[in-house]
Design a protein around this motif. Structure first.
Motif: not given
Length: 379
Positions: A196-209, A218-233
């Motif tokens: 579905v997706y992968r997220v990389t964190l440095l400590g608790d900070e999101v550095v890539g998704a 695999h498409v990069s998108f803006e994600y700050d970790g404050e709200t959950r990302p939503v996906f659909t098939v």
């Protein structure tokens, strides 16, 4: 003019034509001779080329065979111990999907904030994605999601720790993509496992998704970790697209809230109830009886050597590479299914053979051979 004069005139007028005809005939004979000479030369060259080709082939084939033999490494298991797989209850599998693998946002948030939960698990729960439902019926009769499964990798440099979490959605089947016969041969089961997706964190900070879009991109998108990302098939082979708040408001469809599970321990392909659910769906949709397969589990080296697997029943060999068009290359654990065309008993399998091709010295491990028992019911 007299008759004799006419004859003389005719004779004089015909002389140049006779000379022209002689020249043409001479030219034709010369051309024919040249054509014959060229044809003979071509035949001579062709015969010599055939001889050279045969000599080269006679040299090359043994060298090729010796090279293949030198690079081939084989593991053979004669009279293997064959395990009869335990099939559970497909209806219980559907009940467990709803009861065990999906939850509420409140429960997921509580797990993410639980101080007694490990740091890694809190990160897993915090960044768990939500899945947009396509119908009011869940679990669905076909192609239903089984659950969300994750794996985690970490790397440390000095005081900093980078954590990457990958979330995979497992489904009982897919509506398109790889043909069912190829899936059974290559993966040893009919289920579909998609990132579905992968997220990389440095400590608790999101550095890539990144999420997996149609076409396995695999498409990069803006994600700050404050709200959950939503996906659909978004494709027949279960790739995804992002879903935004406006779309949720317009369509009013509900969300699936997965309770993620560690994939290495809880992989659905080894769960008896989920396996029974998949076996029933394969029979109902494709009329494929999983009792006609011999399943081989093996471990391949990190070098990624191509391996071919074959099964001997009595005096006949059945080859995996004939069913998938090549060998298996995935490093680490592999499970493959060899279609033998009919249900067999454990004692019918005389030998299992794995041949890997690599220029390096590698290790091959045959882990297990299994079948579905004849008493199991596909439908």
């Amino acid at each position: 003019m007299t008759h004799s004069q006419d004859r003389g005139r005719v004779s004089v007028a015909s002389a140049p034509k006779t000379r022209q005809r002689g020249i043409v005939e001479t030219w034709t004979r010369s051309t024919q001779s040249l054509s014959v000479a060229i044809a003979r030369l071509r035949h001579f060259i062709h015969s010599r080329l055939e001889l050279v080709s045969m000599l080269l082939l006679a040299i090359y084939v043994p060298v090729l065979v010796l090279q293949v033999m030198a690079n081939a490494q084989m593991v053979s298991m004669t009279s293997p111990t064959v395990v009869e797989r335990n099939l559970g209850d497909p209806e219980r599998g559907l009940e467990r999907i709803a009861a065990e693998n999906f939850t509420t946002i409140e429960h997921l948030d509580a797990l993410a904030e639980d101080s007694e939960t490990s740091d890694i698990l809190r990160l897993v729960y915090t960044h768990t994605p939500l899945i947009l439902r396509h119908s009011d019926v869940f679990p669905a009769r076909f192609n239903t999601p089984i659950g969300l499964y994750y794996d985690v990798t970490q790397s440390t440099s000095g005081p900093a720790t980078a954590t990457t979490i990958r979330y995979f959605l497992w489904l009982v089947d897919e509506a398109g993509g790889m043909p069912i016969e190829s899936r059974l041969a290559k993966f040893g089961h009919s289920m579909d496992r998609e990132l579905v997706y992968r997220v990389t964190l440095l400590g608790d900070e999101v550095v890539g998704a990144y999420f997996q879009a149609p076409g396995h991109n695999h498409v990069s998108f803006e994600y700050d970790g404050e709200t959950r990302p939503v996906f659909t098939v978004a494709s027949a082979n279960n790739n995804f697209r992002r879903v935004f708040d406006l779309e949720l408001e317009l369509w009013g469809l509900g969300l699936l809230v997965p309770l993620p599970r560690y994939e290495t321990i809880n992989a659905p392909a080894h769960d008896p109830d989920f396996a029974a659910l998949a076996a029933r769906e394969v029979w109902e949709k494709y009329q494929i009886d999983l009792r006609n397969y011999v399943f081989v589990e093996l471990a391949l080296p990190a070098q990624g050597a191509a391996a071919t697997i074959s099964v001997r029943i009595d005096d006949r060999w059945y080859y995996l590479h004939e069913q998938i068009g090549g060998g298996v290359r995935r490093p680490g654990y592999n499970q493959v299914g060899v279609n033998v065309g009919y249900s067999v008993l454990p004692g019918d399998i005389s030998e299992v053979r794995v041949i890997a091709f690599s220029e390096q010295e590698i290790s091959l491990d045959l882990l297990r051979v299994s079948i579905y028992p004849r008493s199991s019911v596909s439908a």
